[in-house]
Scaffold this motif. Structure first.
Motif, PDB file in Angstrom:
ATOM      1  N   SER A   1       0.883  -1.202   0.050  1.00 19.25           N
ATOM      2  CA  SER A   1       0.115  -0.085   0.089  1.00 19.25           C
ATOM      3  C   SER A   1       0.789   1.187   0.038  1.00 19.25           C
ATOM      4  O   SER A   1       1.973   1.276   0.321  1.00 19.25           O
ATOM      5  CB  SER A   1      -0.826  -0.071   1.161  1.00 19.25           C
ATOM      6  N   GLU A   2       0.224   2.325  -0.259  1.00 17.58           N
ATOM      7  CA  GLU A   2       0.963   3.436  -0.252  1.00 17.58           C
ATOM      8  C   GLU A   2       1.457   3.918   1.104  1.00 17.58           C
ATOM      9  O   GLU A   2       2.543   4.621   1.276  1.00 17.58           O
ATOM     10  CB  GLU A   2       0.149   4.687  -0.851  1.00 17.58           C
ATOM     11  N   LYS A   3       0.976   3.390   2.115  1.00 18.06           N
ATOM     12  CA  LYS A   3       1.170   3.590   3.511  1.00 18.06           C
ATOM     13  C   LYS A   3       2.593   3.020   3.892  1.00 18.06           C
ATOM     14  O   LYS A   3       3.038   3.215   4.924  1.00 18.06           O
ATOM     15  CB  LYS A   3      -0.049   3.383   4.503  1.00 18.06           C
TER      16      LYS A   3
ATOM     17  N   TYR B   1       1.470  -3.152   6.400  1.00 20.98           N
ATOM     18  CA  TYR B   1       0.398  -4.415   5.946  1.00 20.98           C
ATOM     19  C   TYR B   1       0.280  -5.135   7.449  1.00 20.98           C
ATOM     20  O   TYR B   1       1.185  -5.374   8.118  1.00 20.98           O
ATOM     21  CB  TYR B   1       1.135  -5.285   4.972  1.00 20.98           C
TER      22      TYR B   1
END
Length: 559
Positions: free
Chosen positions: A459-461, A464
């Motif tokens: 993800s962009e963040k 996970y």
């Protein structure tokens, strides 16, 4: 002179060879995890022995059973004709149940149609196909279990779901639906001891245990403990060790399970004092005066302050299911816990048994388990377009080895240690979609994820929830002490535009976990709470790629 020269060269070569070997030995020693090699570390940070998991404690290969072969085709099973084969299969099973010795029900190549539950109710029985490839045996299920007559075995569960109004409520999706009885139970191929209850749900169905001996004292990791009376026990008996919490919310057994960590403990740990909170199937190898010696080590201390006993454990032995493809129809997922019952295999009350070489397509749950011990489940492929609840799940089980599991379809809990699971191993498994290494609460402890590969779409963040734990709040924390992750490989599929560390998280109440050799194709940060032990983070374990194999080889070589 030439001979002398040759001898000198050979001597020098031998010296160089010995030095190279010594160098490699030093390098190997340097790569060896401290939790295995350093006495102070291993004493401070206890690591369970997982080597007893699987069929025959890992000491023997899965049985290639020889016995009376019963051909399903002799009873009217005709593959590939598009007609239902249920009645014919049941007739074949009836004959198998009456056969002396080992019975092998042999399925033909091609597609067989099954629309009712096929119960396996005897020991020394094998359900065998011809393989999972194009010329193999396929069982096709045209409709889910919700269209089968309600199983008597799940009567108590059905009452429980209604009495406690168990529903899946999702306001954001306008969902308020009753739980299905097949969300975590049942299967079209179902092992059972007829008339024997598998799981407790309602007090009115409780019956006294057949107690064989009261257990007084034993130490975690030991094989011997003291009992009140040995008259009803003998070498070779397979019984269940039951530990109870009779002391309420502050019970000593709760403290032992969670090692006094500051985690919220759910009410089910003390609201049912007559049900064992820890159970372990054990084989007796020696009886002497008031001492019992068992084949496998105790998972937890047995103390005089709380009640413990050995009770009868009714079960089947030497049951095999192998070389079959199981196919369900594709369907649209409604909601979590509202599954229709596309469940493949339900293993209950089996010991020293196996499931091998099975392909399962479009299942709600591929293989479910309850009250089994020392079973190997291996070479399982799960795939399809359906979103599954479980793939190969472990619930209320002991010493189960699930190895070479490949999960290609999306699932809520791809690999899961569930309530009351102890000393179980997922070994050499791979999850290709939305992986979660789930620990599903309910006093499960000392389980191992070993040599697992997971494929993650980042993800962009750059984070996970690989360690997200499921389960109901009344059974929290997510797990007890010493659950272990060993040599876990995280493969990020795409989208990594930098080498900044990627965070793996999801566990806030998993006490005293061991995380050794978590690595991937991008640097990782690991957040796992509380009191976890970490080593070899961002380093693959070349010296000990599999903890299960290492411990098994070490134990067997000592014999």
């Amino acid at each position: 002179m030439n001979t002398l020269f040759t001898k000198n060269v050979n001597a020098k070569n031998r010296i160089v060879f010995i030095l190279v070997l010594s160098l490699f030995s030093i390098m190997e020693a340097q790569e060896f995890p401290k939790i295995l090699s350093d006495k102070q570390t291993s004493t401070t940070h206890y690591l369970p022995d997982f080597s007893y998991a699987g069929y025959e404690y890992g000491e023997q290969p899965i049985s290639r059973s020889k016995g009376k072969i019963i051909l399903a085709t002799d009873f009217g099973v005709i593959p590939n004709d598009g007609l239902d084969d249920t009645k014919a299969l049941k007739k074949a099973m009836e004959v198998a149940n009456k056969t002396d010795g080992t019975a092998i029900l042999q399925l033909p190549a091609g597609r067989i149609i099954l629309s009712e539950i096929l119960y396996v109710e005897r020991s020394h029985f094998v359900l065998r196909g011809t393989g999972t490839g194009v010329s193999g045996s396929e069982i096709y299920f045209p409709r889910p279990l919700m269209y089968v007559k309600d199983p008597e075995d799940l009567k108590e569960l059905r009452e429980y779901l209604i009495k406690f109004d168990k529903r899946q409520r999702e306001k954001e999706n306008n969902i308020d639906l009753p739980f299905s009885q097949y969300a975590w139970s049942g299967g079209f191929i179902w092992t059972r001891v007829p008339g024997v209850r598998v799981k407790s749900y309602l007090k009115k169905y409780e019956r006294p245990y057949n107690v064989l001996a009261k257990v007084h004292e034993g130490k975690r990791g030991d094989y011997t403990f003291t009992v009140s009376d040995v008259k009803g026990l003998k070498k070779g008996d397979v019984v269940v060790l039951q530990l109870f919490n009779k002391q309420g919310e502050k019970g000593i057994v709760i403290k032992d399970l969670y090692k006094g960590c500051d985690v919220k403990v759910g009410s089910h740990h003390w609201m049912f004092p007559d049900l064992p909170i820890v159970r372990q199937q054990v084989e007796i190898v020696n009886v002497s005066k008031n001492k019992i010696t068992i084949k496998t080590p105790l998972t937890i201390d047995v103390k005089p302050e709380y009640e413990a006993q050995l009770s009868e454990w009714k079960h089947l032995e030497q049951v095999g299911i192998e070389h079959i493809k199981l196919t369900f129809t594709p369907n649209v997922r409604i909601a979590h816990h509202v599954e229709r019952g596309n469940n493949g295999i339900f293993l209950t009350r089996v010991f020293n048994s196996w499931v091998n070489d099975i392909v399962i397509e479009n299942a709600d749950s591929g293989i479910l388990t309850e009250e089994i011990a020392n079973v190997t489940i291996q070479n399982i492929t799960l795939k399809g377009t359906n979103i599954a609840h479980y793939t190969v799940a472990m619930a209320g089980v002991h010493n189960i080895l699930a190895q070479n599991i490949r999960v290609y379809n999306k699932a809520e809990h791809p690999l899961s240690f569930n309530t009351f699971s102890t000393k179980n191993v997922y070994h050499n498994c791979e999850v290709f979609r939305d992986p979660i290494l789930d620990q599903h609460s309910g006093a499960n402890h000392q389980n191992l994820f070993d040599k697992i590969t997971v494929h993650v779409l980042p993800s962009e963040k750059r984070s996970y929830p690989l360690f997200a734990g499921g389960g109901a709040p009344y059974w929290k924390p997510s797990h007890g002490a010493y659950n272990t992750f060993w040599n876990i490989k995280v493969h990020f599929l795409s989208g990594l535009d930098s080498e900044a560390p990627f965070l793996l998280y999801g566990m806030k109440d998993g006490v005293h976990a061991r995380l050794i050799g978590i690595h991937g194709n991008n640097p990782l940060n690991i957040k796992y709470e509380p009191e976890s032990y970490k080593e070899f983070i961002n380093k693959p374990l070349h010296s000990v790629p599999s903890l299960y194999e290492y411990q098994l080889n070490k134990r067997l070589n000592k014999k």
